[in-house]
Write an enzyme that holds these catalytic residues in place. Structure first.
Site, short mmCIF file in Angstrom:
data_model
loop_
_atom_site.label_atom_id
_atom_site.label_comp_id
_atom_site.label_asym_id
_atom_site.label_seq_id
_atom_site.Cartn_x
_atom_site.Cartn_y
_atom_site.Cartn_z
N HIS A 84 -8.05 -7.76 -0.58
CA HIS A 84 -6.72 -7.18 -0.81
C HIS A 84 -6.08 -7.72 -2.09
CE1 HIS A 84 -2.89 -5.31 0.53
NE2 HIS A 84 -2.37 -6.30 -0.18
N ASP A 113 -7.48 -2.24 -1.64
CA ASP A 113 -8.50 -3.02 -0.93
C ASP A 113 -9.83 -2.69 -1.59
OD1 ASP A 113 -6.60 -4.00 0.85
OD2 ASP A 113 -6.90 -2.35 2.25
N GLU A 152 -7.33 -12.38 3.08
CA GLU A 152 -8.16 -11.19 2.92
C GLU A 152 -8.75 -11.17 1.52
OE1 GLU A 152 -5.51 -7.94 3.66
OE2 GLU A 152 -5.39 -8.31 5.81
N HIS A 160 0.84 -1.20 0.00
CA HIS A 160 0.00 0.00 0.00
C HIS A 160 0.88 1.25 0.00
CE1 HIS A 160 -4.18 -1.26 0.40
NE2 HIS A 160 -3.83 -2.18 1.29
#
Length: 240
Positions: free
Chosen positions: A221, A161, A218, A154
């Site tokens: 992500h 996301d 996740e 990120h």
């Protein structure tokens, strides 16, 4: 001419000279509308199309604001609110920035999603390294927050996301909310309703097709392939 003839002539002249109300209205307006014109649908002036920026002369590593290049995405940037697992606002304002190469891949993926009547909705995009330090100070647990000394993708402008929503704004059911830390959010969790599994599959397979790879724990992500090689950045956007 006799008296009767004179009286008849005067009557005819009076009728001819009497003012016609419709003529008066026509004189005021300057024209008389036909029934067809009166009932016609008014012409609506078209709004000019938005002029979006292009990637011409921009290096792939340049940071750009995604909304300047397309209006085809949706946004719910959680870290600019208190609606996140930190329970604190860590961005000064909500903006989605990425590097140019990430944006190009996202635009291609979104174009394909639109064939299915859905689009990408962002929860988080590029994250300045200073914000990573804020997050680490609140939750110093590498299971949930990357150590800012090393940084996350990120912080490199190569991770997003996301979820999917219909073109009229209804989120697809992915089984959990964003930033749910538990097995129900894992990609290999198959004990879920068929529709949820189909939604996750559409998200995952389309993103992978356009150069992203997923994180096992996740469902939201995605990292652009090769973005881990870029430098950690602390670029900060302006808030109006």
């Amino acid at each position: 001419m006799g008296k009767f003839g004179i009286a008849f002539t005067i009557a005819i002249l009076m009728v001819a000279c009497k003012e016609d109300p419709s003529a008066k209205e026509e004189s005021k307006q300057g024209f008389r509308m036909t029934d067809e014109e009166r009932n016609a649908t008014p012409q609506v002036q078209k709004q000019p199309e938005k002029n979006f920026r292009t990637f011409t002369n921009l290096a792939d590593t340049t940071f750009i604001r995604l909304a300047d290049f397309s209006d085809g995405f949706a946004y719910d940037l959680r870290y600019a609110t208190e609606n996140n697992f930190l329970k604190e606002k860590v961005y000064d304002c909500a903006e989605c920035y990425t590097r140019v190469k990430t944006a190009k891949a996202l635009l291609m993926a979104n174009k394909e999603f639109e064939k299915y009547g859905v689009r990408i909705k962002f929860f988080d995009c590029y994250r300045p390294n200073s914000v990573q330090y804020k997050m680490w100070a609140i939750v110093p647990n590498p299971q949930y927050v990357a150590n800012p000394k090393k940084g996350s993708i990120h912080n490199k402008g190569g991770a997003v996301d996301i979820t999917l929503e219909t073109l009229d704004g209804k989120e697809l059911d992915m089984g959990t909310d964003f930033d749910f830390f538990g097995k129900r959010a894992y990609h290999d969790m198959t004990e879920l309703p068929r529709k949820i599994l189909e939604n996750r599959k559409l998200l995952k397979e389309t993103m992978e097709k356009h150069g992203f790879w997923s994180t096992r724990t996740e469902w939201w992500h995605y990292n652009l392939s090769g973005a881990h090689k870029d430098k950690v950045a602390n670029f900060k956007w302006e808030c109006e």
